[in-house]
Design a protein around this motif. Structure first.
Motif, PDB file in Angstrom:
ATOM      1  N   GLN A 306       3.295   1.547 -17.230  1.00 47.83           N
ATOM      2  CA  GLN A 306       4.638   1.705 -17.811  1.00 47.83           C
ATOM      3  C   GLN A 306       4.483   1.475 -19.363  1.00 47.83           C
ATOM      4  OE1 GLN A 306       8.124   2.505 -16.923  1.00 47.83           O
ATOM      5  NE2 GLN A 306       8.365   2.312 -19.244  1.00 47.83           N
ATOM      6  N   MET A 307       4.404   2.616 -20.139  1.00 40.21           N
ATOM      7  CA  MET A 307       4.052   2.576 -21.478  1.00 40.21           C
ATOM      8  C   MET A 307       5.089   2.485 -22.322  1.00 40.21           C
ATOM      9  SD  MET A 307       0.908   2.604 -20.988  1.00 40.21           S
ATOM     10  CE  MET A 307       0.339   2.757 -22.756  1.00 40.21           C
ATOM     11  N   PHE A 308       6.181   3.175 -22.304  1.00 38.38           N
ATOM     12  CA  PHE A 308       7.287   3.238 -22.998  1.00 38.38           C
ATOM     13  C   PHE A 308       8.754   3.828 -22.127  1.00 38.38           C
ATOM     14  CE2 PHE A 308       3.973   4.085 -26.330  1.00 38.38           C
ATOM     15  CZ  PHE A 308       4.674   3.149 -27.407  1.00 38.38           C
ATOM     16  N   ASN A 309       9.821   2.769 -22.797  1.00 34.84           N
ATOM     17  CA  ASN A 309      11.245   3.482 -22.639  1.00 34.84           C
ATOM     18  C   ASN A 309      11.590   4.115 -23.697  1.00 34.84           C
ATOM     19  OD1 ASN A 309      11.251   2.760 -19.763  1.00 34.84           O
ATOM     20  ND2 ASN A 309      11.973   0.600 -20.162  1.00 34.84           N
ATOM     21  N   VAL A 310      11.627   5.468 -23.670  1.00 35.20           N
ATOM     22  CA  VAL A 310      12.245   5.918 -24.954  1.00 35.20           C
ATOM     23  C   VAL A 310      13.826   6.287 -24.503  1.00 35.20           C
ATOM     24  CG1 VAL A 310      12.210   8.216 -26.506  1.00 35.20           C
ATOM     25  CG2 VAL A 310       9.997   7.229 -25.382  1.00 35.20           C
ATOM     26  N   ILE A 311      14.556   6.041 -25.699  1.00 31.70           N
ATOM     27  CA  ILE A 311      16.237   5.791 -25.579  1.00 31.70           C
ATOM     28  C   ILE A 311      16.681   6.721 -26.352  1.00 31.70           C
ATOM     29  CG2 ILE A 311      18.092   4.420 -25.429  1.00 31.70           C
ATOM     30  CD1 ILE A 311      16.285   2.007 -24.894  1.00 31.70           C
ATOM     31  N   VAL A 312      17.404   7.742 -25.824  1.00 29.19           N
ATOM     32  CA  VAL A 312      18.119   8.797 -26.710  1.00 29.19           C
ATOM     33  C   VAL A 312      19.419   8.489 -26.562  1.00 29.19           C
ATOM     34  CG1 VAL A 312      18.749  11.428 -27.089  1.00 29.19           C
ATOM     35  CG2 VAL A 312      16.454  10.695 -26.372  1.00 29.19           C
ATOM     36  N   SER A 313      20.326   8.137 -27.762  1.00 32.40           N
ATOM     37  CA  SER A 313      21.512   8.026 -27.854  1.00 32.40           C
ATOM     38  C   SER A 313      22.277   9.106 -28.711  1.00 32.40           C
ATOM     39  CB  SER A 313      21.992   6.440 -28.334  1.00 32.40           C
ATOM     40  OG  SER A 313      21.329   6.352 -29.481  1.00 32.40           O
ATOM     41  N   LYS A 314      23.727   9.078 -28.624  1.00 37.14           N
ATOM     42  CA  LYS A 314      24.535   9.991 -29.206  1.00 37.14           C
ATOM     43  C   LYS A 314      25.813   9.333 -30.050  1.00 37.14           C
ATOM     44  CE  LYS A 314      26.943  14.581 -29.016  1.00 37.14           C
ATOM     45  NZ  LYS A 314      27.416  15.574 -27.949  1.00 37.14           N
ATOM     46  N   ASP A 315      25.905   9.454 -31.287  1.00 38.69           N
ATOM     47  CA  ASP A 315      26.986   8.897 -32.029  1.00 38.69           C
ATOM     48  C   ASP A 315      28.121   9.432 -31.627  1.00 38.69           C
ATOM     49  OD1 ASP A 315      28.772   8.442 -34.063  1.00 38.69           O
ATOM     50  OD2 ASP A 315      27.051   7.310 -35.187  1.00 38.69           O
ATOM     51  N   PRO A 316      29.077   9.005 -31.011  1.00 41.58           N
ATOM     52  CA  PRO A 316      30.363   9.793 -30.834  1.00 41.58           C
ATOM     53  C   PRO A 316      31.171  10.261 -31.826  1.00 41.58           C
ATOM     54  CG  PRO A 316      30.694   7.486 -30.507  1.00 41.58           C
ATOM     55  CD  PRO A 316      29.182   7.625 -30.929  1.00 41.58           C
ATOM     56  N   ASP A 317      31.124   9.506 -32.983  1.00 45.33           N
ATOM     57  CA  ASP A 317      31.764  10.083 -34.253  1.00 45.33           C
ATOM     58  C   ASP A 317      31.304  11.141 -34.841  1.00 45.33           C
ATOM     59  OD1 ASP A 317      33.782   8.111 -33.559  1.00 45.33           O
ATOM     60  OD2 ASP A 317      32.611   6.569 -34.904  1.00 45.33           O
ATOM     61  N   THR A 318      29.772  11.205 -34.991  1.00 43.33           N
ATOM     62  CA  THR A 318      28.994  12.111 -35.844  1.00 43.33           C
ATOM     63  C   THR A 318      28.531  13.258 -35.014  1.00 43.33           C
ATOM     64  OG1 THR A 318      27.084  11.092 -35.898  1.00 43.33           O
ATOM     65  CG2 THR A 318      28.606  10.360 -37.623  1.00 43.33           C
ATOM     66  N   GLY A 319      28.146  12.849 -33.631  1.00 43.13           N
ATOM     67  CA  GLY A 319      27.471  13.827 -32.851  1.00 43.13           C
ATOM     68  C   GLY A 319      26.056  13.734 -32.782  1.00 43.13           C
ATOM     69  N   GLU A 320      25.435  12.782 -33.718  1.00 42.54           N
ATOM     70  CA  GLU A 320      24.148  12.841 -34.390  1.00 42.54           C
ATOM     71  C   GLU A 320      23.115  12.104 -33.241  1.00 42.54           C
ATOM     72  OE1 GLU A 320      21.090  11.184 -37.679  1.00 42.54           O
ATOM     73  OE2 GLU A 320      23.464  10.756 -37.888  1.00 42.54           O
ATOM     74  N   TYR A 321      22.172  12.635 -32.783  1.00 39.65           N
ATOM     75  CA  TYR A 321      21.202  12.026 -31.645  1.00 39.65           C
ATOM     76  C   TYR A 321      20.381  11.051 -32.356  1.00 39.65           C
ATOM     77  CZ  TYR A 321      23.197  15.285 -28.187  1.00 39.65           C
ATOM     78  OH  TYR A 321      23.893  15.946 -27.468  1.00 39.65           O
ATOM     79  N   LYS A 322      19.895   9.934 -31.616  1.00 40.47           N
ATOM     80  CA  LYS A 322      19.040   9.029 -32.422  1.00 40.47           C
ATOM     81  C   LYS A 322      18.191   8.760 -31.039  1.00 40.47           C
ATOM     82  CE  LYS A 322      19.031   4.223 -33.889  1.00 40.47           C
ATOM     83  NZ  LYS A 322      19.902   2.988 -34.302  1.00 40.47           N
ATOM     84  N   VAL A 323      16.678   8.233 -31.732  1.00 37.34           N
ATOM     85  CA  VAL A 323      15.817   7.732 -30.718  1.00 37.34           C
ATOM     86  C   VAL A 323      15.382   6.410 -31.077  1.00 37.34           C
ATOM     87  CG1 VAL A 323      13.417   8.281 -29.699  1.00 37.34           C
ATOM     88  CG2 VAL A 323      14.807  10.381 -30.541  1.00 37.34           C
ATOM     89  N   ASP A 324      15.172   5.628 -30.086  1.00 38.29           N
ATOM     90  CA  ASP A 324      14.790   4.449 -30.081  1.00 38.29           C
ATOM     91  C   ASP A 324      13.709   3.908 -28.943  1.00 38.29           C
ATOM     92  OD1 ASP A 324      16.282   3.055 -32.149  1.00 38.29           O
ATOM     93  OD2 ASP A 324      17.968   3.381 -30.846  1.00 38.29           O
ATOM     94  N   VAL A 325      12.689   3.264 -29.152  1.00 40.34           N
ATOM     95  CA  VAL A 325      11.734   2.929 -28.081  1.00 40.34           C
ATOM     96  C   VAL A 325      11.601   1.428 -27.695  1.00 40.34           C
ATOM     97  CG1 VAL A 325      10.273   4.851 -28.894  1.00 40.34           C
ATOM     98  CG2 VAL A 325       9.986   2.631 -29.860  1.00 40.34           C
ATOM     99  N   GLN A 326      11.218   1.271 -26.628  1.00 40.20           N
ATOM    100  CA  GLN A 326      10.927   0.139 -26.071  1.00 40.20           C
ATOM    101  C   GLN A 326       9.919  -0.147 -25.276  1.00 40.20           C
ATOM    102  OE1 GLN A 326      14.446  -0.895 -23.478  1.00 40.20           O
ATOM    103  NE2 GLN A 326      15.898  -1.450 -25.301  1.00 40.20           N
TER     104      GLN A 326
END
Length: 326
Positions: A306-326
């Motif tokens: 298990q190398m990474f969990n890549v988490i994609v989220s979306k801002d409900p106000d702006t609709g902008e997507y974001k990437v984080d890693v764990q």
């Protein structure tokens, strides 16, 4: 950092208070220069580590796959990294796809044009321990020298922002000219893979077959037997050794999924003991994380790392997507 660069309010206070005390200023300059030279010469004896080079090469592999043009700008000790990086990149693509601009090079060998100021006391000091490239431009002495892009002055004549990108100095025009010429001349290699909202690029240090497995938020399992997922694609698979392999998540909002993308590895065959490296990068923020693992025995189609969990989220106000890693 102010002490190392010879800039900042502390230095300006000293200069204003003791401008007539030349001996004291010379002593301070000598101390700063000696410290910088010691740091640079220690890099000659202890060069960047294999881990550093692996990270750089993985990013280069990704650029080559995606058909990117590459222009490297290196300042000071950055030149100790850029030469092997440029050689590696040209070996993977071509000399036409890779251009290099050297600024205040601490390395005697060059892979492109360079700029070096005559009053760069740090690089001049390196002449005592080896050769350096020739001076290309003259700059004013410290007291006549205008502040740089960061509003600071560097008595050592070496700072990137204070000297070499200072629009009031002719060396800045030279740097811009070399960069512009490199951008004009560089040619893109043929693309073999696609840039995405985020990418996972995998390499390993020898022969054998390491397989990339990505589990998407919607439940799709993307691997060599199923190259197309619901949100992304494994568009480059390698079975003979070294990699790279390349997964990308689509930039299309109709396909990109919010949630966790689990990136895993398997030693499909004959990669026992190989060090595999995974790098996650996003289209907005560049490299997010790099991680390595030593492969165990072959597990065929079962991923065990298990190398990474890549988490994609979306801002409900702006609709902008974001990437984080764990």
């Amino acid at each position: 950092m102010e002490v190392m660069s010879g800039s900042g309010s502390w230095w300006d206070s000293i200069v204003n208070a003791v401008t007539g005390t030349a001996a004291l200023l010379d002593s301070l300059w000598d101390t700063l220069r000696a410290t910088m030279i010691q740091r640079l010469t220690s890099l000659f004896g202890n060069p960047p580590t294999a881990v550093n080079y692996a990270e750089h090469r993985l990013r280069i592999d990704n650029y080559v796959l995606e058909g990117k043009k590459m222009v490297f700008l290196a300042h000071s000790q950055g030149n100790l990294f850029v030469n092997p990086a440029a050689d590696y990149a040209r070996g993977k693509s071509s000399a036409a796809a890779v251009k290099v601009v050297h600024v205040a090079p601490a390395s005697p060998t060059l892979r492109g044009g360079h700029v070096l100021a005559d009053l760069d006391l740090v690089i001049n000091g390196l002449r005592a321990v080896g050769s350096v490239p020739p001076v290309t431009h003259s700059i004013p002495g410290y007291l006549l020298r205008p502040a740089g892009l960061n509003g600071q002055k560097d008595p050592l004549g070496h700072g990137l922002l204070e000297i070499y990108l200072n629009p009031a100095l002719n060396v800045s025009s030279a740097v811009r000219g070399l960069v512009q010429a490199a951008l004009n001349d560089v040619q893109a290699p043929p693309a073999q893979a696609t840039s995405g909202f985020f990418t996972a690029t995998v390499t390993w240090d020898g022969s054998g077959d390491v397989d990339t497995h990505v589990y998407e938020p919607g439940g799709a399992h993307v691997w060599y037997q199923q190259l197309t997922g619901q949100a992304g694609y494994l568009d480059h698979d390698n079975t003979v050794g070294f990699g790279p392999e390349h997964y990308y998540a689509s930039c299309e909002t109709s396909k990109l999924q919010v949630g966790t993308y689990a990136v895993k590895l398997a030693n499909y065959n004959a990669a026992d003991g190989r060090t595999a490296t995974v790098q996650i990068a996003s289209s907005k923020d560049g490299v997010l994380a790099t991680r390595s693992a030593v492969m165990g025995g072959a597990t065929r189609n079962t991923p065990t790392f298990q190398m990474f969990n890549v988490i994609v989220s979306k801002d409900p106000d702006t609709g902008e997507y974001k990437v984080d890693v764990q």
